[in-house]
Design a protein around this motif. Structure first.
Motif, PDB file in Angstrom:
ATOM      1  N   LEU B  67      47.223  16.050   6.197  1.00 53.60           N
ATOM      2  CA  LEU B  67      47.956  16.269   7.444  1.00 53.60           C
ATOM      3  C   LEU B  67      47.152  15.759   8.646  1.00 53.60           C
ATOM      4  N   ASP B  68      45.850  16.045   8.634  1.00 49.10           N
ATOM      5  CA  ASP B  68      44.978  15.585   9.707  1.00 49.10           C
ATOM      6  C   ASP B  68      44.993  14.074   9.807  1.00 49.10           C
ATOM      7  N   GLU B  69      44.919  13.410   8.657  1.00 51.86           N
ATOM      8  CA  GLU B  69      44.896  11.955   8.642  1.00 51.86           C
ATOM      9  C   GLU B  69      46.232  11.417   9.163  1.00 51.86           C
ATOM     10  N   HIS B  70      47.310  12.030   8.715  1.00 57.79           N
ATOM     11  CA  HIS B  70      48.640  11.644   9.147  1.00 57.79           C
ATOM     12  C   HIS B  70      48.777  11.785  10.679  1.00 57.79           C
ATOM     13  N   ALA B  71      48.314  12.924  11.192  1.00 61.26           N
ATOM     14  CA  ALA B  71      48.410  13.183  12.635  1.00 61.26           C
ATOM     15  C   ALA B  71      47.593  12.163  13.426  1.00 61.26           C
ATOM     16  N   THR B  72      46.395  11.853  12.930  1.00 54.32           N
ATOM     17  CA  THR B  72      45.546  10.879  13.625  1.00 54.32           C
ATOM     18  C   THR B  72      46.216   9.509  13.653  1.00 54.32           C
ATOM     19  N   LEU B  73      46.834   9.131  12.537  1.00 62.65           N
ATOM     20  CA  LEU B  73      47.565   7.858  12.486  1.00 62.65           C
ATOM     21  C   LEU B  73      48.701   7.838  13.508  1.00 62.65           C
ATOM     22  N   ARG B  93      46.176  21.907  14.674  1.00 62.87           N
ATOM     23  CA  ARG B  93      45.433  23.161  14.915  1.00 62.87           C
ATOM     24  C   ARG B  93      45.949  24.275  14.015  1.00 62.87           C
ATOM     25  N   ILE B  94      47.266  24.350  13.869  1.00 62.24           N
ATOM     26  CA  ILE B  94      47.840  25.388  12.999  1.00 62.24           C
ATOM     27  C   ILE B  94      47.414  25.137  11.550  1.00 62.24           C
TER      28      ILE B  94
END
Lengths: 233, 233
Positions: B67-73, B93-94
Motif C-alpha cells: 500500500l505504501d509503495e502504491h501510495a508513493t507511486l 497513515r491509517i
C-alpha cells in the motif's frame, strides 16, 4: 507534459528539503534528551526531572504536527518525484517514530513519579541502565546514519535490536522470579517492568528509523524482515 | 458531511484513489479479524488459533508495504493537491496504525501460547473480554467513519478511548492486588497484564484512525488534544 524528475526545479525546493530534514533532526535531539532524562529520573527517583520530561512531550507533539504540515505543503507545492519524494516521506515517517519514542519516554517518566510516591523498587535498575544505554546508542546511531545517508551503519544499528530484545526478555524473567520470592515488591517491580517494555519499544522505533535510511538511500523497503529487497547486501 | 474533492484530472486518478482506499479497508478487515482471533485464542487457551494469528501477521505486513509503495507511486505520478493528497496520506497513515494493531494482536497471540504452555491464568479474562469488546468496537467504528467520511462519528469514537484507559488502569490495579495475594500466579497473570496493555494500545491506534478521518474531511490536525484546530466542533 513531461516533468523533469530528480532535478530540483528551484533553489527554494532544495531549501525546503533541507529545512524539514533539519526540523526532524532537531526533534531527534530533543527526543534523545527525553529518553536520557526519563531514565535518570527513574534511576534517581527524581520526580522533578520526570515532570520536566512530561512537560516537554507537548513541545515534541507540536513539532511533529508542524513537520507533517510542512511536508504536506512541500509535496503539494513542489510535487517532488523519486528520491526527493522519498526524502520528504522518510522525514515524516521518522518524525512519527520520534514522537512515539517521546511517548515511551513519558511513560517511563510516569513510572519514575509512581516509584517516588510508593518507594523505589528493590530490583531492576541495573537492567534498566543496561538496556537504556543500548537503545540510546541505537537511537543516536540511527539519526547519525540518516544525516550521513549511511546504509551500512543503518544496517549495523538495526541488527542491534535483536540483542536488546534478548536482554529485555532475560530481565523480565528475572524480575518475575524476584516478585515471586518477595510478593510485597510486586507493585513497585511492575513499574520497572513497564519501563523496561518502553525501552524495548524505543529500540523498535530506532530500528524503524534505520529502515527509513535504507528506504531513502536505496529506495528499498526492508521492513518486516524483507532485507532481500536490498540487493547490495 | 459533504466532501468537496478537487476536480480530478482523469478517471484513472479517481480509480487510483478508490483502489488504495479499498486496499486499506481490506487490510482493516483483516486486522479486526486478527484482534478477535487473538482474544479468542487467549480466552480459550487455543494455541492453534494463536498460531494462525501469528501466521497472518506476515500477510498484513506485506499489504502495508504494498500500500505504501502504491501510495508513493500515486503521489509521484499524479501529483495530487489539497484534499486528494490528504486522502493518499491519510490512507498510508491509517495503514501504519493497522499494521501496529496487527503487531499487538500478535503479541496477544504469543501470550495465548505462553498461557497454553504454563497453565491458564486464574484471573483477568473478564477484564480482557470487556476491554477487547470496547477496542474492537472502536476499531470497527473508526474504519466505518472513514468509509462514510463521518467526522461526528469519528469524534464520538475517539472519545471512547478515555473510558478504555480508565478500565485498563482499574484492571491493572486489581490484577496487581491479586498477584500479591497469590504469588504463585504471578508469571501467568503477567501474561494477562501484557495482553491488557496490548488491547489498550489498540484503542490508541483506533483513536489515531479517527483523527485521520477528521484530517481527511476537515484538513485539521487534531492529534495530541488539539481539538481546537477543528473549528466546527
Amino acid at each position: 507534459m513531461e516533468m523533469h524528475f530528480d532535478q530540483h526545479i528551484s533553489r527554494q525546493f532544495n531549501e525546503d528539503l533541507e529545512s524539514i530534514k533539519t526540523e526532524m533532526l532537531e526533534m531527534g535531539g530533543m527526543v534523545a534528551r527525553q529518553v536520557a532524562d526519563a531514565v535518570d529520573a527513574l534511576a534517581n527517583a527524581d520526580s522533578e526531572l520526570a515532570e520536566k520530561v512530561l512537560h516537554i512531550e507537548e513541545e515534541i507533539d507540536r513539532r511533529e504536527m508542524a513537520l507533517d504540515e510542512h511536508a504536506t505543503l512541500i509535496i503539494a507545492k513542489r510535487q517532488p518525484a523519486a528520491s526527493d519524494l522519498r526524502m520528504v516521506l522518510s522525514v515524516t515517517r521518522i518524525a512519527r517514530d520520534l514522537e512515539r519514542i517521546g511517548d515511551e519516554a513519558s511513560k517511563i517518566a510516569k513510572m519514575a513519579i509512581a516509584l517516588t510516591d510508593e518507594g523505589t523498587s528493590p530490583r531492576g535498575y541495573t537492567e534498566i541502565r543496561h538496556i537504556a544505554n543500548a537503545v540510546r546508542k541505537m537511537l543516536n546511531d540511527a539519526l547519525d546514519a540518516y544525516t550521513r545517508f549511511d546504509v551500512a551503519s543503518a544496517m549495523a544499528t538495526l541488527a542491534e535490536d535483536e540483542q536488546v530484545d534478548m536482554d529485555y526478555r532475560t530481565a523480565v524473567r528475572e524480575l518475575i522470579t524476584y516478585m515471586m520470592e518477595d510478593p510485597r515488591s510486586i507493585s513497585r517491580v511492575i513499574n520497572v517492568l513497564w519501563s523496561l517494555r518502553s525501552l524495548e519499544r524505543i529500540g523498535d522505533h530506532a530500528k524503524n528509523i534505520c529502515e527509513q535510511v535504507v528506504y531513502l538511500v536505496e529506495g528499498a523497503d526492508i521492513r518486516h524482515g524483507h532485507e532481500k529487497n536490498l540487493k547490495n547486501f
